[in-house]
Design a protein around this motif. Structure first.
Motif, PDB file in Angstrom:
ATOM      1  N   PHE A  28     -37.978  31.413  -9.304  1.00  0.00           N
ATOM      2  CA  PHE A  28     -39.083  31.091 -10.209  1.00  0.00           C
ATOM      3  C   PHE A  28     -39.131  32.018 -11.417  1.00  0.00           C
ATOM      4  CE2 PHE A  28     -40.579  29.681  -5.975  1.00  0.00           C
ATOM      5  CZ  PHE A  28     -40.593  28.329  -6.240  1.00  0.00           C
ATOM      6  N   TYR A  29     -38.100  31.949 -12.239  1.00  0.00           N
ATOM      7  CA  TYR A  29     -38.140  32.785 -13.437  1.00  0.00           C
ATOM      8  C   TYR A  29     -38.491  31.919 -14.656  1.00  0.00           C
ATOM      9  CZ  TYR A  29     -37.588  36.724 -16.335  1.00  0.00           C
ATOM     10  OH  TYR A  29     -37.879  37.752 -17.191  1.00  0.00           O
ATOM     11  N   PRO A 103     -31.635  22.447 -17.374  1.00  0.00           N
ATOM     12  CA  PRO A 103     -30.651  23.422 -16.868  1.00  0.00           C
ATOM     13  C   PRO A 103     -29.514  23.677 -17.863  1.00  0.00           C
ATOM     14  CG  PRO A 103     -31.087  21.767 -15.207  1.00  0.00           C
ATOM     15  CD  PRO A 103     -31.757  21.303 -16.451  1.00  0.00           C
ATOM     16  N   PHE A 104     -29.113  22.630 -18.595  1.00  0.00           N
ATOM     17  CA  PHE A 104     -28.032  22.784 -19.567  1.00  0.00           C
ATOM     18  C   PHE A 104     -28.429  23.772 -20.672  1.00  0.00           C
ATOM     19  CE2 PHE A 104     -26.144  21.234 -23.630  1.00  0.00           C
ATOM     20  CZ  PHE A 104     -24.829  21.561 -23.355  1.00  0.00           C
ATOM     21  N   ILE A 105     -29.621  23.582 -21.223  1.00  0.00           N
ATOM     22  CA  ILE A 105     -30.092  24.463 -22.315  1.00  0.00           C
ATOM     23  C   ILE A 105     -30.303  25.896 -21.797  1.00  0.00           C
ATOM     24  CG2 ILE A 105     -32.031  24.884 -23.916  1.00  0.00           C
ATOM     25  CD1 ILE A 105     -30.414  22.539 -24.875  1.00  0.00           C
ATOM     26  N   ILE A 140     -38.348  26.262 -11.626  1.00  0.00           N
ATOM     27  CA  ILE A 140     -39.693  26.362 -12.226  1.00  0.00           C
ATOM     28  C   ILE A 140     -39.725  25.748 -13.633  1.00  0.00           C
ATOM     29  CG2 ILE A 140     -39.423  28.698 -13.179  1.00  0.00           C
ATOM     30  CD1 ILE A 140     -42.369  29.152 -12.307  1.00  0.00           C
ATOM     31  N   ASN A 141     -38.621  25.892 -14.366  1.00  0.00           N
ATOM     32  CA  ASN A 141     -38.613  25.368 -15.733  1.00  0.00           C
ATOM     33  C   ASN A 141     -38.487  23.846 -15.785  1.00  0.00           C
ATOM     34  OD1 ASN A 141     -38.933  27.812 -17.288  1.00  0.00           O
ATOM     35  ND2 ASN A 141     -36.977  28.404 -16.398  1.00  0.00           N
ATOM     36  N   ILE A 142     -37.781  23.266 -14.806  1.00  0.00           N
ATOM     37  CA  ILE A 142     -37.731  21.797 -14.732  1.00  0.00           C
ATOM     38  C   ILE A 142     -39.138  21.281 -14.424  1.00  0.00           C
ATOM     39  CG2 ILE A 142     -36.882  19.833 -13.371  1.00  0.00           C
ATOM     40  CD1 ILE A 142     -34.210  21.217 -13.151  1.00  0.00           C
ATOM     41  N   TYR A 146     -41.396  18.792 -16.902  1.00  0.00           N
ATOM     42  CA  TYR A 146     -41.991  17.500 -16.528  1.00  0.00           C
ATOM     43  C   TYR A 146     -43.513  17.523 -16.724  1.00  0.00           C
ATOM     44  CZ  TYR A 146     -37.793  15.230 -14.862  1.00  0.00           C
ATOM     45  OH  TYR A 146     -36.566  14.624 -14.815  1.00  0.00           O
ATOM     46  N   THR A 147     -44.129  18.644 -16.365  1.00  0.00           N
ATOM     47  CA  THR A 147     -45.588  18.764 -16.525  1.00  0.00           C
ATOM     48  C   THR A 147     -45.979  18.659 -17.996  1.00  0.00           C
ATOM     49  OG1 THR A 147     -45.526  20.302 -14.676  1.00  0.00           O
ATOM     50  CG2 THR A 147     -47.592  20.193 -15.884  1.00  0.00           C
ATOM     51  N   LEU A 148     -45.275  19.422 -18.822  1.00  0.00           N
ATOM     52  CA  LEU A 148     -45.575  19.435 -20.260  1.00  0.00           C
ATOM     53  C   LEU A 148     -45.327  18.055 -20.875  1.00  0.00           C
ATOM     54  CD1 LEU A 148     -46.392  21.559 -22.444  1.00  0.00           C
ATOM     55  CD2 LEU A 148     -43.986  21.757 -22.985  1.00  0.00           C
ATOM     56  N   ASN A 149     -44.228  17.438 -20.483  1.00  0.00           N
ATOM     57  CA  ASN A 149     -43.885  16.109 -20.982  1.00  0.00           C
ATOM     58  C   ASN A 149     -44.971  15.100 -20.606  1.00  0.00           C
ATOM     59  OD1 ASN A 149     -42.072  14.373 -22.327  1.00  0.00           O
ATOM     60  ND2 ASN A 149     -41.370  13.578 -20.358  1.00  0.00           N
TER      61      ASN A 149
END
Lengths: 165, 280
Positions: A28-29, A103-105, A140-142, A146-149
């Motif tokens: 979770f970074y 993940p790519f970015i 955590i970033n995925i 999704y949440t932000l989107n």
């Protein structure tokens, strides 16, 4: 534009706070400002110049808060913004492909950061640390992407206006 | 409108020069320990103070929950403390005796202050630094609280690092796990026979051990010996716990030991710290 600013400041504070309460070695970074660039580009209505200025500003603020290297984060954010523009102009960034693009970015961001720090500034970072930094940032970033989107889609559908205005 | 023709060679050359200049700036900024400009300081203070205020209710709930959990273990801890209490009086008497002896010896040597004299400033962690691969943290105390560059920072488990830059309300702390070559610490291994002096030079992330170098091969090192700071070098006060000896081996030339030390601090989980200010 105000929604983008609010989202960015919230992401900044949340990211900063989470780094203190979550253990770094876990999966979770948070790299929420990078996620912001990916998700929010479409709300700039293809105004690339403003998006680049936005990326540079976020990079500078991120730099000031968490570091002291003058240009490193702004440069990384700038490069990431170019990649995001390139990708977004070819495919529509949305729910279907966010789990691949994020993940790519993040991988590119970490590799660029690793390359500059290791080879130019000579801060020794092992390959294992690089792998760890990549896989620890993905889950955590995925979820955040999704949440932000979802939030931005919901607001734009409900109020029927462009986020950019 | 007239188009300006640019020779591609000059364009590439210009871009390369700009990249080299920028990268040199980054390299300089990292290595020189540049201090924040007033604008940077203002932005940092504003954002981190806002974060502190906004997250206060979250911290309150989280701390209350932790407190509740700790209360569940109170009876168990009470029983353990009862057992230890019998030894306490004995150790207290011994401590008083040693304290008196130290005071007398200090009087004899006319020492007003020792290398272990310092004052405390407690602080809370605000964030971790991305650029240094998490080897720096920001804390919520700055120049307004008397914090200065190069002050030592500890947790209740031991030494964690030193202050590298300060703004009005916040400071940045570089951890011992950083690969910064200027981050070396003078330490001593406390064995039954003698104190063995060395330099804590690096951190092995894979094995989670700190590396001590510069110890002569004729010294006898004991496993599990405590490692503390020596107080030499004017930054770290003496007697601050660093870790315990895990293993040791001779270097490539067979002349000195390389000692691996297990840190007492969990560097991945630092929420509260104490800044030590050595008395001048």
């Amino acid at each position: 534009m105000k929604y983008i600013i609010i989202a960015s400041l919230s992401s900044l504070i949340l990211q900063s706070y989470l780094t203190t309460i979550l253990k770094i070695d876990t999966i979770f970074y948070p790299l929420f400002l990078i996620v912001n660039l990916i998700v929010l580009y479409k709300y700039f209505n293809k105004d690339n110049l403003k998006f680049i200025i936005y990326a540079l500003t976020m990079g500078f603020i991120s730099e000031t808060i968490s570091s002291n290297t003058i240009f490193l984060q702004p440069i990384l954010f700038l490069l990431i913004s170019f990649i995001v523009i390139y990708i977004s102009n070819r495919i529509e960034v949305g729910n279907i492909n966010l789990f691949l693009i994020v993940p790519f970015i993040i991988t590119i961001y970490r590799i660029l950061s690793y390359f500059i720090l290791n080879n130019i500034v000579h801060i020794s970072i092992t390959n294992q640390l690089l792998y760890q930094s990549i896989y620890s940032s993905i889950v955590i970033n995925i979820l955040y992407a999704y949440t932000l989107n979802y939030i931005f889609k919901f607001i734009s559908n409900k109020y029927k206006f462009s986020m950019y205005d | 409108m007239k188009k300006i023709k640019v020779n591609p060679r000059y364009l590439i050359l210009s871009i390369l020069i700009i990249i080299v200049v920028i990268l040199s700036f980054i390299s300089y900024a990292i290595k020189s320990g540049r201090q924040l400009s007033p604008v940077e300081s203002l932005i940092k203070d504003t954002v981190l103070t806002t974060q502190k205020i906004l997250m206060a209710p979250v911290n309150f709930v989280s701390n209350s929950f932790k407190e509740y959990q700790e209360k569940q273990d109170v009876y168990k801890k009470y029983k353990e403390l009862q057992k230890k209490e019998s030894l306490f009086d004995l150790q207290e008497a011994k401590l008083k005796e040693q304290q008196t002896q130290i005071e007398k010896l200090n009087e004899l040597l006319t020492l007003e202050k020792t290398l272990s004299d310092y004052t405390y400033q407690h602080a809370q962690t605000l964030n971790r630094n991305l650029n240094y691969w998490n080897n720096e943290i920001s804390i919520d105390k700055g120049t307004s609280n008397g914090i200065e560059v190069d002050m030592a920072v500890i947790t209740n488990q031991g030494l964690i690092g030193k202050v590298v830059s300060v703004s009005t309300f916040t400071s940045r702390v570089r951890l011992l796990t950083s690969s910064d070559i200027h981050n070396k610490v003078s330490v001593k291994i406390k064995t039954d026979k003698e104190d063995i002096y060395g330099i804590l030079s690096s951190y092995d992330k894979e094995n989670n051990v700190l590396i001590i170098e510069g110890i002569s091969s004729n010294k006898i090192i004991e496993k599990d010996s405590v490692v503390v700071t020596t107080g030499m070098g004017s930054i770290f006060p003496s007697g601050v716990l660093v870790g315990k000896v895990e293993s040791y081996e001779l270097d490539n030339f067979g002349l000195a030991y390389i000692v691996k030390v297990t840190p007492t601090v969990d560097y991945d989980d630092i929420t509260h710290v104490t800044v030590l200010k050595r008395l001048k």
